[in-house]
Design an enzyme around this catalytic site. Structure first.
Site, short mmCIF file in Angstrom:
data_model
loop_
_atom_site.label_atom_id
_atom_site.label_comp_id
_atom_site.label_asym_id
_atom_site.label_seq_id
_atom_site.Cartn_x
_atom_site.Cartn_y
_atom_site.Cartn_z
N PHE A 183 6.04 9.33 -0.81
CA PHE A 183 5.06 8.27 -1.03
C PHE A 183 5.80 7.04 -1.57
O PHE A 183 6.61 7.13 -2.49
CB PHE A 183 4.00 8.73 -2.02
CG PHE A 183 3.23 9.92 -1.53
CD1 PHE A 183 2.31 9.80 -0.50
CD2 PHE A 183 3.44 11.18 -2.08
CE1 PHE A 183 1.61 10.91 -0.03
CE2 PHE A 183 2.74 12.28 -1.64
CZ PHE A 183 1.82 12.15 -0.60
N HIS A 184 5.49 5.89 -0.99
CA HIS A 184 6.24 4.69 -1.36
C HIS A 184 5.46 3.44 -1.04
O HIS A 184 4.51 3.45 -0.25
CB HIS A 184 7.59 4.67 -0.63
CG HIS A 184 7.46 4.56 0.86
ND1 HIS A 184 7.20 5.65 1.67
CD2 HIS A 184 7.53 3.49 1.70
CE1 HIS A 184 7.11 5.26 2.92
NE2 HIS A 184 7.31 3.95 2.97
N ILE A 185 5.91 2.34 -1.63
CA ILE A 185 5.40 1.00 -1.35
C ILE A 185 6.48 0.27 -0.58
O ILE A 185 7.60 0.11 -1.07
CB ILE A 185 5.09 0.24 -2.65
CG1 ILE A 185 4.17 1.04 -3.56
CG2 ILE A 185 4.52 -1.14 -2.35
CD1 ILE A 185 4.27 0.64 -5.01
N SER A 186 6.18 -0.17 0.62
CA SER A 186 7.14 -0.96 1.38
C SER A 186 7.12 -2.40 0.88
O SER A 186 6.06 -3.01 0.76
CB SER A 186 6.82 -0.92 2.88
OG SER A 186 7.04 0.38 3.40
N HIS A 199 0.84 -1.19 0.00
CA HIS A 199 0.00 0.00 0.00
C HIS A 199 0.88 1.25 0.00
O HIS A 199 2.10 1.17 0.20
CB HIS A 199 -0.92 0.02 1.23
CG HIS A 199 -0.17 0.19 2.52
ND1 HIS A 199 0.28 -0.88 3.27
CD2 HIS A 199 0.25 1.31 3.18
CE1 HIS A 199 0.92 -0.43 4.33
NE2 HIS A 199 0.92 0.89 4.30
N SER A 241 0.81 4.92 2.03
CA SER A 241 0.15 5.59 3.15
C SER A 241 -0.27 7.01 2.79
O SER A 241 0.45 7.75 2.11
CB SER A 241 1.08 5.65 4.36
OG SER A 241 1.32 4.36 4.87
N ASP A 252 6.50 16.86 4.30
CA ASP A 252 7.17 16.61 3.01
C ASP A 252 7.22 15.11 2.78
O ASP A 252 8.29 14.48 2.87
CB ASP A 252 8.57 17.21 3.02
CG ASP A 252 9.24 17.13 1.66
OD1 ASP A 252 8.51 16.99 0.66
OD2 ASP A 252 10.49 17.18 1.61
#
Length: 269
Positions: free
Chosen positions: A211-214, A124, A126, A208
């Site tokens: 956005f990322h996918i772990s 996902h 966040s 700041d």
């Protein structure tokens, strides 16, 4: 738009269900057919309470025990309290069929530096920090979220830059794929989620955000082992993976809220 459907997924049980209370002791009342003798009144007596009754509600006042060993060594960022529900808003990442093949190439290489890395079970991006909601505020919170984000358009984004993250407490490390296209659309969603957070006097998202996918995680701060040369090698694996540009470009089609053991989905327009 308020007409957009709101889908809720609920598992059995609720962490704020009323717990039974037991009262022990107190003087025993004489039976209706007994007449106490005035000359020598019977002393009040307490019947012994079986151990099984004394201990049947042990620990219920404190709630579940926080045993990090049962959660892979993870430590709660806030203590458990009855009636409080950890709540998180995010965009689910619908991975393509070939995505596990990319992970099969990436993670073993990262594990040569940090063997304790564990693959994530779901993916996902966040839109909020993890916050605490009282149970009776969950549905109003979700309704407010729906009113804010349901009118937002679906969009495409790309997450193809390998990056190492830690949580604020530096107790966990994550290998992730950072968004390189679609950042502005995620910021728009966060601005709406932040307004809902403010309505409920909750913490807003980072100023700041990255956005990322772990993809994988481990206990502790492992940045020293994973950054530098290892990070460059991981990026090369992504860049050279067949059709990685198409593989890592996906659609954001819904916003999801997880509160305790309940899931709610709000489709984007």
């Amino acid at each position: 738009m308020s007409a957009a459907p709101l889908v809720g997924y609920s598992s059995s049980g609720s962490e704020d269900e009323d717990e039974a209370e037991a009262a022990a002791g107190g003087p025993a009342r004489p039976g209706a057919g007994c007449r106490p003798r005035v000359q020598s009144p019977l002393p009040s007596q307490r019947l012994p309470v079986p151990d099984s009754v004394l201990h049947m509600f042990a620990g219920t006042e404190e709630g579940p025990e926080d045993d990090s060993a049962k959660h892979g060594g993870r430590v709660r960022t806030f203590p458990h309290e009855r009636g409080n529900w950890a709540t998180h808003v995010y965009v689910p990442y619908e991975a393509r069929e070939e995505f596990p093949d990319l992970l099969d190439a990436l993670l073993p290489h990262a594990q040569t530096r940090v063997p304790r890395l564990v693959r994530m079970e779901a993916f996902h991006l966040s839109l909020s920090q993890s916050v605490v909601l009282r149970h009776h505020w969950i549905l109003p919170f979700v309704q407010a979220l729906k009113e804010r984000v349901a009118s937002r358009q679906r969009f495409c984004f790309t997450a193809d830059r390998v990056k190492i993250y830690t949580n604020e407490e530096k107790t966990r490390t994550f290998v992730g794929l950072e968004v390189t296209s679609g950042h502005a659309q995620f910021l728009d969603l966060v601005s709406e989620v932040d307004r809902v957070m403010e309505e409920f006097d909750l913490t807003t998202f980072y100023k700041d955000p990255s956005f990322h996918i772990s993809l994988a995680w481990c206990v502790g701060d492992a940045r020293l082992q994973l950054e530098g040369q290892c990070l460059r090698e991981l990026q090369e694996i992504v860049d050279e993976f067949e059709d990685s540009e198409m593989l890592l470009r996906v659609h954001a089609e819904q916003v999801r809220c997880k509160s305790g053991n309940k899931f709610f989905s709000v489709p984007l327009k």
